[in-house]
Design a protein around this motif. Structure first.
Motif, PDB file in Angstrom:
ATOM      1  N   SER A  26      20.530  28.265 -16.498  1.00 22.89           N
ATOM      2  CA  SER A  26      21.389  28.078 -15.285  1.00 22.89           C
ATOM      3  C   SER A  26      21.112  26.898 -14.657  1.00 22.89           C
ATOM      4  CB  SER A  26      20.934  29.132 -14.446  1.00 22.89           C
ATOM      5  OG  SER A  26      21.358  29.071 -13.104  1.00 22.89           O
ATOM      6  N   ILE A  27      22.259  26.284 -13.954  1.00 24.36           N
ATOM      7  CA  ILE A  27      22.069  24.787 -13.508  1.00 24.36           C
ATOM      8  C   ILE A  27      22.035  25.292 -11.917  1.00 24.36           C
ATOM      9  CG2 ILE A  27      23.218  23.621 -15.026  1.00 24.36           C
ATOM     10  CD1 ILE A  27      25.684  23.474 -13.505  1.00 24.36           C
ATOM     11  N   PHE A  28      22.215  26.695 -11.597  1.00 29.21           N
ATOM     12  CA  PHE A  28      22.317  27.010 -10.092  1.00 29.21           C
ATOM     13  C   PHE A  28      20.924  26.468  -9.371  1.00 29.21           C
ATOM     14  CE2 PHE A  28      23.414  29.162  -6.338  1.00 29.21           C
ATOM     15  CZ  PHE A  28      22.274  29.771  -5.831  1.00 29.21           C
ATOM     16  N   GLY A  29      21.043  25.856  -8.463  1.00 22.61           N
ATOM     17  CA  GLY A  29      19.750  25.433  -7.619  1.00 22.61           C
ATOM     18  C   GLY A  29      19.205  23.968  -8.198  1.00 22.61           C
ATOM     19  N   MET A  30      19.696  23.568  -9.314  1.00 18.51           N
ATOM     20  CA  MET A  30      19.405  22.149  -9.809  1.00 18.51           C
ATOM     21  C   MET A  30      20.007  21.250  -8.892  1.00 18.51           C
ATOM     22  SD  MET A  30      19.583  22.232 -14.000  1.00 18.51           S
ATOM     23  CE  MET A  30      18.870  23.224 -14.726  1.00 18.51           C
ATOM     24  N   PRO A  31      19.098  20.383  -8.194  1.00 19.68           N
ATOM     25  CA  PRO A  31      19.371  19.557  -6.816  1.00 19.68           C
ATOM     26  C   PRO A  31      20.655  18.495  -7.169  1.00 19.68           C
ATOM     27  CG  PRO A  31      17.250  19.062  -7.731  1.00 19.68           C
ATOM     28  CD  PRO A  31      17.581  20.017  -8.559  1.00 19.68           C
ATOM     29  N   ARG A  32      20.441  18.279  -8.507  1.00 20.32           N
ATOM     30  CA  ARG A  32      21.636  17.022  -8.892  1.00 20.32           C
ATOM     31  C   ARG A  32      21.853  17.129 -10.481  1.00 20.32           C
ATOM     32  NH1 ARG A  32      20.591  12.237 -11.126  1.00 20.32           N
ATOM     33  NH2 ARG A  32      21.809  10.273 -10.623  1.00 20.32           N
ATOM     34  N   VAL A  33      23.055  17.074 -10.750  1.00 21.08           N
ATOM     35  CA  VAL A  33      23.751  16.947 -12.103  1.00 21.08           C
ATOM     36  C   VAL A  33      24.635  15.451 -12.036  1.00 21.08           C
ATOM     37  CG1 VAL A  33      24.893  17.955 -13.832  1.00 21.08           C
ATOM     38  CG2 VAL A  33      23.565  19.403 -12.142  1.00 21.08           C
ATOM     39  N   ALA A  34      24.417  14.961 -13.055  1.00 22.96           N
ATOM     40  CA  ALA A  34      25.222  13.758 -13.058  1.00 22.96           C
ATOM     41  C   ALA A  34      25.976  13.212 -14.401  1.00 22.96           C
ATOM     42  CB  ALA A  34      24.264  12.415 -12.791  1.00 22.96           C
ATOM     43  N   ASN A  52      23.597  20.104  -5.466  1.00 23.87           N
ATOM     44  CA  ASN A  52      23.673  21.753  -5.341  1.00 23.87           C
ATOM     45  C   ASN A  52      24.557  22.119  -3.983  1.00 23.87           C
ATOM     46  OD1 ASN A  52      21.517  21.006  -3.708  1.00 23.87           O
ATOM     47  ND2 ASN A  52      20.271  22.488  -4.583  1.00 23.87           N
ATOM     48  N   SER A  53      24.861  21.177  -3.303  1.00 30.92           N
ATOM     49  CA  SER A  53      25.603  21.280  -2.033  1.00 30.92           C
ATOM     50  C   SER A  53      26.973  20.863  -2.193  1.00 30.92           C
ATOM     51  CB  SER A  53      25.044  20.733  -0.655  1.00 30.92           C
ATOM     52  OG  SER A  53      23.800  21.350  -0.583  1.00 30.92           O
ATOM     53  N   ASP A  54      27.405  20.636  -3.598  1.00 31.44           N
ATOM     54  CA  ASP A  54      28.572  19.966  -3.931  1.00 31.44           C
ATOM     55  C   ASP A  54      29.034  18.621  -3.188  1.00 31.44           C
ATOM     56  OD1 ASP A  54      30.310  23.303  -4.409  1.00 31.44           O
ATOM     57  OD2 ASP A  54      29.130  22.030  -5.887  1.00 31.44           O
ATOM     58  N   ILE A  55      27.793  17.862  -3.006  1.00 29.34           N
ATOM     59  CA  ILE A  55      28.113  16.500  -2.391  1.00 29.34           C
ATOM     60  C   ILE A  55      28.218  15.577  -3.840  1.00 29.34           C
ATOM     61  CG2 ILE A  55      27.280  14.650  -1.054  1.00 29.34           C
ATOM     62  CD1 ILE A  55      25.885  16.451   0.755  1.00 29.34           C
ATOM     63  N   THR A  56      29.361  15.013  -3.543  1.00 28.45           N
ATOM     64  CA  THR A  56      29.492  14.020  -4.652  1.00 28.45           C
ATOM     65  C   THR A  56      29.259  12.518  -4.487  1.00 28.45           C
ATOM     66  OG1 THR A  56      31.836  13.919  -4.226  1.00 28.45           O
ATOM     67  CG2 THR A  56      31.029  15.550  -5.814  1.00 28.45           C
ATOM     68  N   ASN A  57      29.007  11.769  -5.531  1.00 28.11           N
ATOM     69  CA  ASN A  57      29.136  10.284  -5.393  1.00 28.11           C
ATOM     70  C   ASN A  57      29.487   9.604  -6.653  1.00 28.11           C
ATOM     71  OD1 ASN A  57      28.163   8.088  -3.836  1.00 28.11           O
ATOM     72  ND2 ASN A  57      26.269   7.980  -5.274  1.00 28.11           N
ATOM     73  N   GLY A  99      12.252  20.071 -12.167  1.00 30.07           N
ATOM     74  CA  GLY A  99      10.786  20.140 -12.483  1.00 30.07           C
ATOM     75  C   GLY A  99      10.298  18.929 -12.760  1.00 30.07           C
ATOM     76  N   GLY A 100      10.850  17.909 -12.257  1.00 32.66           N
ATOM     77  CA  GLY A 100      10.351  16.549 -12.544  1.00 32.66           C
ATOM     78  C   GLY A 100      10.609  15.862 -13.832  1.00 32.66           C
ATOM     79  N   VAL A 101      11.605  16.690 -14.736  1.00 35.37           N
ATOM     80  CA  VAL A 101      12.101  16.115 -15.944  1.00 35.37           C
ATOM     81  C   VAL A 101      13.407  16.027 -16.037  1.00 35.37           C
ATOM     82  CG1 VAL A 101      11.835  16.736 -18.392  1.00 35.37           C
ATOM     83  CG2 VAL A 101      10.129  17.338 -17.028  1.00 35.37           C
ATOM     84  N   ASN A 102      13.802  14.425 -16.510  1.00 38.32           N
ATOM     85  CA  ASN A 102      14.988  14.322 -16.979  1.00 38.32           C
ATOM     86  C   ASN A 102      15.498  15.115 -18.185  1.00 38.32           C
ATOM     87  OD1 ASN A 102      16.715  12.959 -15.156  1.00 38.32           O
ATOM     88  ND2 ASN A 102      15.554  11.271 -15.036  1.00 38.32           N
ATOM     89  N   TYR A 103      16.817  15.614 -18.114  1.00 30.69           N
ATOM     90  CA  TYR A 103      17.194  16.009 -19.493  1.00 30.69           C
ATOM     91  C   TYR A 103      18.484  15.528 -19.646  1.00 30.69           C
ATOM     92  CZ  TYR A 103      13.809  19.909 -19.021  1.00 30.69           C
ATOM     93  OH  TYR A 103      12.555  20.455 -18.791  1.00 30.69           O
ATOM     94  N   TRP A 104      18.866  14.890 -21.163  1.00 29.30           N
ATOM     95  CA  TRP A 104      20.121  14.130 -21.537  1.00 29.30           C
ATOM     96  C   TRP A 104      20.830  15.013 -22.597  1.00 29.30           C
ATOM     97  CZ3 TRP A 104      21.624  10.029 -18.869  1.00 29.30           C
ATOM     98  CH2 TRP A 104      20.841   9.508 -17.871  1.00 29.30           C
TER      99      TRP A 104
END
Length: 114
Positions: A26-34, A52-57, A99-104
């Motif tokens: 689940s990506i729900f709650g993940m603060p940032r996806v890029a 996770n608030s659907d703010i985009t950049n 959790g402080g880890v970057n996943y690619w």
């Protein structure tokens, strides 16, 4: 978290593609996806982010042409790319940080012909 990106391919200038990235959990709650991208001979650069608030950049290079979205129910992040240019040619990677880890993910190749 395993990430599987898809949707890349060869497209002509001005065309469109939609990239998808499916997460293994689940990506729900993940603060940032890029989405990032790396062109041949260049460093990896940010293409789009969504919180996770659907703010985009977006960087100026893609603003107005790319749209990032997320479907938490499907554990999927999308990147809609319109009005593609040859300089958009790159391998596109999805990225999540939790959790402080970057996943690619492994990346998907987008080639825009002139």
């Amino acid at each position: 978290v395993q990430l599987q990106a898809s949707g890349g391919g060869l497209v002509q200038t001005g065309g469109s593609l939609r990239l998808s990235c499916v997460a293994s959990r689940s990506i729900f709650g993940m603060p940032r996806v890029a989405w990032y991208r790396q062109a041949p001979g260049k460093e990896r650069e940010l293409a789009a982010t969504i919180t996770n608030s659907d703010i985009t950049n977006y960087p100026d290079s893609v603003k107005g042409r790319f749209t990032i979205s997320r479907d938490n129910a499907k554990n999927t992040v999308y990147l809609q790319m319109n009005s593609l240019k040859p300089e958009d040619t790159a391998v596109y990677y999805c990225n999540v940080a939790t959790g402080g880890v970057n996943y690619w993910g492994k990346g998907t190749l987008v080639t825009v012909s002139s």
